[in-house]
Scaffold this motif. Sequence first.
Motif, PDB file in Angstrom:
ATOM      1  N   HIS A 204       0.847  -1.187   0.000  1.00 16.58           N
ATOM      2  CA  HIS A 204       0.000   0.000   0.000  1.00 16.58           C
ATOM      3  C   HIS A 204       0.886   1.241   0.000  1.00 16.58           C
ATOM      4  CE1 HIS A 204      -2.193  -3.346   1.832  1.00 16.58           C
ATOM      5  NE2 HIS A 204      -3.306  -2.793   1.348  1.00 16.58           N
ATOM      6  N   ARG A 205       0.700   2.077  -0.986  1.00 16.43           N
ATOM      7  CA  ARG A 205       1.548   3.261  -1.136  1.00 16.43           C
ATOM      8  C   ARG A 205       1.576   4.127   0.127  1.00 16.43           C
ATOM      9  NH1 ARG A 205       2.664   4.803  -6.614  1.00 16.43           N
ATOM     10  NH2 ARG A 205       1.726   3.351  -8.090  1.00 16.43           N
ATOM     11  N   LEU A 206       0.410   4.326   0.706  1.00 15.26           N
ATOM     12  CA  LEU A 206       0.319   5.220   1.853  1.00 15.26           C
ATOM     13  C   LEU A 206       1.158   4.717   3.028  1.00 15.26           C
ATOM     14  CD1 LEU A 206      -0.952   7.747   3.071  1.00 15.26           C
ATOM     15  CD2 LEU A 206      -2.885   6.341   3.829  1.00 15.26           C
ATOM     16  N   VAL A 207       1.103   3.409   3.283  1.00 16.35           N
ATOM     17  CA  VAL A 207       1.875   2.841   4.394  1.00 16.35           C
ATOM     18  C   VAL A 207       3.369   2.981   4.123  1.00 16.35           C
ATOM     19  CG1 VAL A 207       2.379   0.753   5.710  1.00 16.35           C
ATOM     20  CG2 VAL A 207       0.028   1.234   4.982  1.00 16.35           C
ATOM     21  N   LEU A 208       3.791   2.656   2.906  1.00 13.91           N
ATOM     22  CA  LEU A 208       5.216   2.750   2.570  1.00 13.91           C
ATOM     23  C   LEU A 208       5.702   4.195   2.638  1.00 13.91           C
ATOM     24  CD1 LEU A 208       5.442   0.272  -0.458  1.00 13.91           C
ATOM     25  CD2 LEU A 208       5.795  -0.196   1.966  1.00 13.91           C
ATOM     26  N   ALA A 209       4.901   5.110   2.143  1.00 16.61           N
ATOM     27  CA  ALA A 209       5.296   6.520   2.153  1.00 16.61           C
ATOM     28  C   ALA A 209       5.372   7.059   3.578  1.00 16.61           C
ATOM     29  CB  ALA A 209       4.299   7.337   1.332  1.00 16.61           C
ATOM     30  N   MET A 210       4.502   6.575   4.449  1.00 17.49           N
ATOM     31  CA  MET A 210       4.498   7.028   5.838  1.00 17.49           C
ATOM     32  C   MET A 210       5.750   6.580   6.577  1.00 17.49           C
ATOM     33  SD  MET A 210       1.623   6.177   8.750  1.00 17.49           S
ATOM     34  CE  MET A 210       1.914   4.410   8.563  1.00 17.49           C
ATOM     35  N   SER A 212       8.800   5.438   5.064  1.00 16.82           N
ATOM     36  CA  SER A 212      10.084   5.606   4.384  1.00 16.82           C
ATOM     37  C   SER A 212      10.056   6.824   3.483  1.00 16.82           C
ATOM     38  CB  SER A 212      10.408   4.353   3.547  1.00 16.82           C
ATOM     39  OG  SER A 212      11.428   4.617   2.612  1.00 16.82           O
ATOM     40  N   PRO A 213      10.948   7.794   3.721  1.00 13.80           N
ATOM     41  CA  PRO A 213      10.986   8.976   2.848  1.00 13.80           C
ATOM     42  C   PRO A 213      11.395   8.620   1.424  1.00 13.80           C
ATOM     43  CG  PRO A 213      12.829   8.996   4.401  1.00 13.80           C
ATOM     44  CD  PRO A 213      11.926   7.896   4.830  1.00 13.80           C
ATOM     45  N   VAL A 214      12.172   7.546   1.258  1.00 16.15           N
ATOM     46  CA  VAL A 214      12.572   7.131  -0.087  1.00 16.15           C
ATOM     47  C   VAL A 214      11.370   6.592  -0.841  1.00 16.15           C
ATOM     48  CG1 VAL A 214      14.055   5.577  -1.419  1.00 16.15           C
ATOM     49  CG2 VAL A 214      14.931   6.673   0.667  1.00 16.15           C
ATOM     50  N   PHE A 215      10.605   5.718  -0.202  1.00 15.16           N
ATOM     51  CA  PHE A 215       9.381   5.215  -0.826  1.00 15.16           C
ATOM     52  C   PHE A 215       8.409   6.362  -1.095  1.00 15.16           C
ATOM     53  CE2 PHE A 215      10.105   0.713   0.746  1.00 15.16           C
ATOM     54  CZ  PHE A 215      10.204   0.178  -0.531  1.00 15.16           C
ATOM     55  N   LYS A 216       8.359   7.334  -0.191  1.00 17.40           N
ATOM     56  CA  LYS A 216       7.451   8.468  -0.371  1.00 17.40           C
ATOM     57  C   LYS A 216       7.796   9.234  -1.644  1.00 17.40           C
ATOM     58  CE  LYS A 216       5.670  12.570   1.985  1.00 17.40           C
ATOM     59  NZ  LYS A 216       5.714  13.386   3.217  1.00 17.40           N
ATOM     60  N   ALA A 217       9.106   9.440  -1.857  1.00 18.54           N
ATOM     61  CA  ALA A 217       9.532  10.163  -3.062  1.00 18.54           C
ATOM     62  C   ALA A 217       9.253   9.358  -4.318  1.00 18.54           C
ATOM     63  CB  ALA A 217      11.014  10.501  -2.955  1.00 18.54           C
ATOM     64  N   GLU A 218       9.470   8.047  -4.237  1.00 18.90           N
ATOM     65  CA  GLU A 218       9.308   7.194  -5.424  1.00 18.90           C
ATOM     66  C   GLU A 218       7.841   6.963  -5.774  1.00 18.90           C
ATOM     67  OE1 GLU A 218      11.411   3.610  -4.678  1.00 18.90           O
ATOM     68  OE2 GLU A 218      13.398   4.492  -4.985  1.00 18.90           O
ATOM     69  N   LEU A 219       6.992   6.852  -4.730  1.00 18.94           N
ATOM     70  CA  LEU A 219       5.608   6.437  -4.974  1.00 18.94           C
ATOM     71  C   LEU A 219       4.617   7.590  -4.999  1.00 18.94           C
ATOM     72  CD1 LEU A 219       5.508   3.290  -2.657  1.00 18.94           C
ATOM     73  CD2 LEU A 219       5.953   3.370  -5.118  1.00 18.94           C
ATOM     74  N   CYS A 220       4.973   8.711  -4.352  1.00 20.03           N
ATOM     75  CA  CYS A 220       4.015   9.822  -4.253  1.00 20.03           C
ATOM     76  C   CYS A 220       4.534  11.121  -4.846  1.00 20.03           C
ATOM     77  CB  CYS A 220       3.642  10.057  -2.784  1.00 20.03           C
ATOM     78  SG  CYS A 220       2.955   8.597  -1.968  1.00 20.03           S
ATOM     79  N   ALA A 278      17.554  -1.177   4.981  1.00 14.97           N
ATOM     80  CA  ALA A 278      17.066  -0.061   5.791  1.00 14.97           C
ATOM     81  C   ALA A 278      17.794   1.225   5.444  1.00 14.97           C
ATOM     82  CB  ALA A 278      17.228  -0.388   7.275  1.00 14.97           C
ATOM     83  N   ASP A 279      19.093   1.130   5.194  1.00 12.08           N
ATOM     84  CA  ASP A 279      19.865   2.309   4.809  1.00 12.08           C
ATOM     85  C   ASP A 279      19.437   2.796   3.426  1.00 12.08           C
ATOM     86  OD1 ASP A 279      21.989   4.222   5.173  1.00 12.08           O
ATOM     87  OD2 ASP A 279      23.155   3.059   3.724  1.00 12.08           O
ATOM     88  N   ARG A 280      19.162   1.860   2.559  1.00  8.19           N
ATOM     89  CA  ARG A 280      18.770   2.201   1.178  1.00  8.19           C
ATOM     90  C   ARG A 280      17.445   2.954   1.158  1.00  8.19           C
ATOM     91  NH1 ARG A 280      18.181  -2.469  -3.524  1.00  8.19           N
ATOM     92  NH2 ARG A 280      17.025  -1.243  -5.072  1.00  8.19           N
ATOM     93  N   TYR A 281      16.505   2.567   2.041  1.00  7.95           N
ATOM     94  CA  TYR A 281      15.182   3.184   2.044  1.00  7.95           C
ATOM     95  C   TYR A 281      14.969   4.124   3.237  1.00  7.95           C
ATOM     96  CZ  TYR A 281      13.910   0.194  -1.835  1.00  7.95           C
ATOM     97  OH  TYR A 281      13.855  -0.404  -3.068  1.00  7.95           O
ATOM     98  N   ALA A 282      16.047   4.437   3.933  1.00  4.57           N
ATOM     99  CA  ALA A 282      16.012   5.408   5.048  1.00  4.57           C
ATOM    100  C   ALA A 282      14.965   5.053   6.102  1.00  4.57           C
ATOM    101  CB  ALA A 282      15.782   6.822   4.510  1.00  4.57           C
TER     102      ALA A 282
END
Length: 380
Positions: A204-210, A212-220, A278-282
């Motif tokens: 779920h995009r929202l959970v990942l973005a919440m 991980s800042p990296v996922f947030k940038a990539e997905l949102c 964890a380092d890769r996705y902050a």
Amino acid sequence: MPTTTHVKTASTCRPPETVQGTHVFDILGYSEHRGIGAHYSIRSGVFDVAGYNWVIFFYPDGYGEEAGGFDFVSAYLRLLSNGCGKVRASCDLRLVNPATGVAASVHPSLVAVRELDPDGDGSKVCHCMCISRGELEGTYLRNDRLTMECVVTVRKEPRVSKTRAFPSIRVPGSNLKRQLAGLLESREGADVAFAVAGETFAAHRLVLAMRSPVFKAELCGPMREVGARPIVIEDMQPDVFRAMLYFIYTDSMDHNDDLGRDYHSKNCDMVRHLLVAADRYAIERLKLTCQSILCSNLDMKNVATTLALADQHHCDRLKQACVEFMCCSNNMEAVVDTQGYKDLATTSPSVLADAMLRMSKVGKKLTKRALGDAPNNKSA
């Protein structure tokens, strides 16, 4: 998750009940009782107050040393009841002025609550009057008659109610972790997919973005990938990505181990991979958790490898722990013999040189072989 049960109880103490009674004691032919002796007494009739039997002892020539040559008159209240336990009572002896008919306290200072103990070693009497003969006969005596009023006040034990429990509503422990794990597993409402070494993961995009800042940038963010095709994740194993996703949703390392559990050495390889992810996705909490586990499992065989990993992924706390472990090691030869030490000497000589310098500052003596295996560290 363990729950704490809290029970609240209460009881009530009511004001102590007091029972008061007055006994009027008339002495006729008062003068006929004078001059008999200091221990001669006139007894009143027995009277009841609060269920206890009492009697007044009147000494027309005083009692004991207080008689003072028959210049004083005394009176005492005595508790006659036995087997009643301790009784708290006060006595106010009042003399009636025949001219006015008003009764006045002779000694207000003696009107105090006292504890009487007829069954023990305590006192059974209350001293309630000591007055000069001149005052008594000049003011309160008429027609050879003396009238006194004895006011007895008994204070009973305070009543305390039975202990009662406050009403309460039990709140069960949080099941958020289980619900989020179920959401991840069921894939219900998932709106993004990842392809990792041939396996597909829904999330779920929202959970990942919440989380991980990296996922947030990539997905949102503006560079987000839109479409039905899974996002390809390179350089990561499916088991590592699965464990990372589970942590993102639940704050736990895996399905069986709660946060903070010590891993055995056989699991440290997975923890190292998770640290890299964890380092890769902050994901800072996961990164710090992995550092804590690796720190708890440091030994002479893995300390050099862990030091290199900590340096590569900017894990300052773990790096410091590795250096301190090496400083405290009693067998540096075993550390030098490991492949991890040799790889570190080849790939990151500056890291090893820094460790050697720190070790020398705390007084550690390195073997010649240890110094020889580290390039460019002669000056350290």
